[in-house]
Design an enzyme around this catalytic site. Sequence first.
Site, PDB file in Angstrom:
ATOM      1  N   CYS A 262     -62.070  -6.866  51.780  1.00 39.21           N
ATOM      2  CA  CYS A 262     -62.422  -8.658  53.243  1.00 39.21           C
ATOM      3  C   CYS A 262     -62.712  -9.703  53.339  1.00 39.21           C
ATOM      4  O   CYS A 262     -64.049  -9.756  52.503  1.00 39.21           O
ATOM      5  CB  CYS A 262     -62.436  -7.910  54.312  1.00 39.21           C
ATOM      6  SG  CYS A 262     -61.671  -6.727  54.997  1.00 39.21           S
TER       7      CYS A 262
ATOM      8  N   ARG B 115     -61.004 -10.219  45.443  1.00 38.42           N
ATOM      9  CA  ARG B 115     -61.363  -9.326  45.613  1.00 38.42           C
ATOM     10  C   ARG B 115     -60.335  -8.937  45.831  1.00 38.42           C
ATOM     11  O   ARG B 115     -60.906  -7.114  46.237  1.00 38.42           O
ATOM     12  CB  ARG B 115     -61.854 -10.425  47.395  1.00 38.42           C
ATOM     13  CG  ARG B 115     -63.165 -11.397  47.104  1.00 38.42           C
ATOM     14  CD  ARG B 115     -62.856 -11.679  48.060  1.00 38.42           C
ATOM     15  NE  ARG B 115     -64.016 -10.922  49.274  1.00 38.42           N
ATOM     16  CZ  ARG B 115     -64.965 -11.074  49.693  1.00 38.42           C
ATOM     17  NH1 ARG B 115     -66.258 -11.930  48.429  1.00 38.42           N
ATOM     18  NH2 ARG B 115     -65.682 -10.569  50.535  1.00 38.42           N
TER      19      ARG B 115
ATOM     20  N   GLU C 193     -68.865   4.778  31.749  1.00 40.03           N
ATOM     21  CA  GLU C 193     -68.540   3.817  31.686  1.00 40.03           C
ATOM     22  C   GLU C 193     -66.532   4.002  31.273  1.00 40.03           C
ATOM     23  O   GLU C 193     -65.710   3.387  32.250  1.00 40.03           O
ATOM     24  CB  GLU C 193     -69.125   2.514  30.946  1.00 40.03           C
ATOM     25  CG  GLU C 193     -68.155   0.878  31.253  1.00 40.03           C
ATOM     26  CD  GLU C 193     -68.219   1.124  32.243  1.00 40.03           C
ATOM     27  OE1 GLU C 193     -68.241   1.180  33.529  1.00 40.03           O
ATOM     28  OE2 GLU C 193     -67.048  -0.778  32.489  1.00 40.03           O
TER      29      GLU C 193
ATOM     30  N   LYS D 243     -63.260   3.312  33.846  1.00 33.63           N
ATOM     31  CA  LYS D 243     -62.431   2.482  33.663  1.00 33.63           C
ATOM     32  C   LYS D 243     -61.567   2.670  33.906  1.00 33.63           C
ATOM     33  O   LYS D 243     -60.031   2.277  33.983  1.00 33.63           O
ATOM     34  CB  LYS D 243     -62.399   1.394  31.990  1.00 33.63           C
ATOM     35  CG  LYS D 243     -62.538  -0.285  31.923  1.00 33.63           C
ATOM     36  CD  LYS D 243     -63.888  -0.241  32.862  1.00 33.63           C
ATOM     37  CE  LYS D 243     -63.695  -0.452  33.831  1.00 33.63           C
ATOM     38  NZ  LYS D 243     -64.752  -1.201  34.559  1.00 33.63           N
TER      39      LYS D 243
ATOM     40  N   GLU E 227     -59.720   4.399  37.199  1.00 31.71           N
ATOM     41  CA  GLU E 227     -60.095   3.046  37.900  1.00 31.71           C
ATOM     42  C   GLU E 227     -58.338   2.109  37.969  1.00 31.71           C
ATOM     43  O   GLU E 227     -57.390   1.726  38.860  1.00 31.71           O
ATOM     44  CB  GLU E 227     -60.835   2.207  38.408  1.00 31.71           C
ATOM     45  CG  GLU E 227     -61.058   1.456  37.657  1.00 31.71           C
ATOM     46  CD  GLU E 227     -62.124   0.237  38.022  1.00 31.71           C
ATOM     47  OE1 GLU E 227     -63.298  -0.123  37.165  1.00 31.71           O
ATOM     48  OE2 GLU E 227     -62.096  -0.415  39.077  1.00 31.71           O
TER      49      GLU E 227
HETATM   50  C1  F6R Z   1     -65.719  -0.731  37.747  1.00 30.36           C
HETATM   51  C2  F6R Z   1     -66.270  -1.604  39.072  1.00 30.36           C
HETATM   52  C3  F6R Z   1     -67.408  -1.301  40.249  1.00 30.36           C
HETATM   53  C4  F6R Z   1     -68.041  -2.036  40.687  1.00 30.36           C
HETATM   54  C5  F6R Z   1     -69.117  -1.656  41.652  1.00 30.36           C
HETATM   55  C6  F6R Z   1     -70.380  -2.675  41.651  1.00 30.36           C
HETATM   56  O1  F6R Z   1     -64.945  -1.287  37.148  1.00 30.36           O
HETATM   57  O2  F6R Z   1     -65.630  -3.009  39.402  1.00 30.36           O
HETATM   58  O3  F6R Z   1     -67.667  -0.339  39.905  1.00 30.36           O
HETATM   59  O4  F6R Z   1     -69.055  -2.077  39.281  1.00 30.36           O
HETATM   60  O5  F6R Z   1     -68.223  -1.595  42.753  1.00 30.36           O
HETATM   61  O6  F6R Z   1     -70.458  -3.987  42.138  1.00 30.36           O
HETATM   62  P1  F6R Z   1     -70.784  -4.457  41.423  1.00 30.36           P
HETATM   63  O7  F6R Z   1     -71.502  -4.546  40.512  1.00 30.36           O
HETATM   64  O8  F6R Z   1     -70.514  -6.244  42.040  1.00 30.36           O
HETATM   65  O9  F6R Z   1     -72.061  -4.416  43.134  1.00 30.36           O
END
Ligand code: F6R
Length: 589
Positions: A2, A27, A462, A466, A469
Amino acid sequence: MCGIVGYIGRRRAAPVLLDGLKKLEYRGYDSVGIAVLDRGKLAIEKRSGRVAALAKAEELSGTIGIGHTRWATHGAPSERNAHPHRYGKIAVVHNGIIENAAELRAICEARGEVFSSETDSEIAAHVIAHYFEEEGDLLRAVYRAAGELNGSFALAVLAEGKEEIVCARRASPLIVAEGEGEGFVASDIPALAAKGRRAYVLEDGEFARITREKVQIFGADLALRLREAFLLEEEELAPEKGRFAHFMRKEIEEVPEAIQNSLFLSDTLQNKEICEVLCQTYYFDIVACGTAYHSGLCFACAAERLLRVPTRVHIASEYRYSDPIVPRGTLTVAVSQSGETADTLAAARLAQERGSKVLAITNVVHSSLSRLADFTIFTGAGREVAVAATKSFHAQLAALYSLLAVLAKYRRSCLPPLEKFPDLAREVIQKSECAAGWSPYFLGSKSVFFLGRGVDRCAAMEGSLKLKEITYLPSEGYAAGELKHGTLALVDGRTPVVAIITDPQLADKTMNAVHEVYARGANVFLITCFPALCTQKEVTASVLIPACPSAFSPMLSVIPLQMLAYHVSLAVGNDPDKPRNLAKSVTVE
Ligand code: F6R
């Protein structure tokens, strides 16, 4: 997740709000809305879908307004559930989760109030409206309502007949700003940025009243707080895709630059205080989520192997409720691209309460994490737009490995050099383009396994995240040696396997797993730095990455995995930049 914007000034509010909402689009969200006060009366427009669906709202007149992009938590993504929510004379936009919404709703319904959405957020409009009737003062009404709300919130509130926006913050980011005859609020700096505007980041428990003349900030007791403003920079140009079809692909291309800009450059690493803390650091605790958690796992392999520093890596949402043991001499490193991830913030706070210093590794200046932490290293990835993290992962690794290199110096130890990684990454990006040709093997697959041992297992995790998602294919990042203890039962001809092999000591061991899955009919795709492995009969296709110190190899081995996920996502017909159900910045628990 949001997003909130708000404007009060002399210009028409609607275009300013829509412009701000567009800057928050990256976002991730599913519905949008704005409320404008026109001659003291509220006008609200909301839609399910993107900001563009709200184009008609641009015609609303009125110079005070609030806007919102919603990422559904309570209640389906729909127009009805979109914000702003209105009750009586009050309109509210809310980020966060109100945990006692059901209880409060029962109280309001007993008073005869009718709700028009399924959201937890609407309760805020009802409770504020109730107190506004009693108080006639919006700030006091918001203050009293906030006292009844459990959970997290960033609120921006309008009231009919009031020439002001009132805001409240608890565990969800909110920034207020003032210009000449104008005031602003937003949940994210890019929505506010313009040269010369004076901005203030609200702290937890604070309230703000924004009028055309000034921004006032109040503490948890409603006492006025005087605060140093910081000047916002020139409006950041909205990132463009350039010659690329998607931000994700462009951001993979920017990996070498992100590494370069995150290696050793942080002043923090020269800072005397952090040096003192590092000299007394005997353990690292990493707290992070998702991709940032994986960069923590990679760091742990390097820290333990190269410097023998015991390192535990915690999923932040688990750590915060785990009653953690924090031995003396622990440095907690909180890793977060956005610096706003609610669980990571809570974990970092808890570590501080348990006596640990917190070092933040984040990509966002002025983020909540950087303000909470004792020290911060800002990664130099630049803005990351695609929801799936790519270049920020590499930037985090570069910063974390640089931290190790500094620690090595104090310990009179020597680490392999890092300087060549930007060039090596460039080479790997070129070689990884071939992953486009692997997609047919993944279409229609039941599930996908990513296998590795040691540091390669971290890369595998990782790669799997990827793929999941952005392609929605089930997949697992798995310890290669663990396969035959149960999971091998899943493997057949419809289970592509991606193996990562960069550690000479473990290469044969991981190859055993490759033989096992090949014998069950799986196609094997290999990411390795050993040329001889690429020509093995078990290997359907491979990417040969340059030789590098294996403790640091995820810096290179993850690139082909990102590229693979990108191409499979295209092949299944998804938009890799905007995976369903996901948001770029996870500001709720
Ligand atoms: C995966 C991804 C999420 C973020 C996670 C943490 O591609 O983007 O798994 O890594 O939500 O986000 P941050 O790094 O912003 O704390």
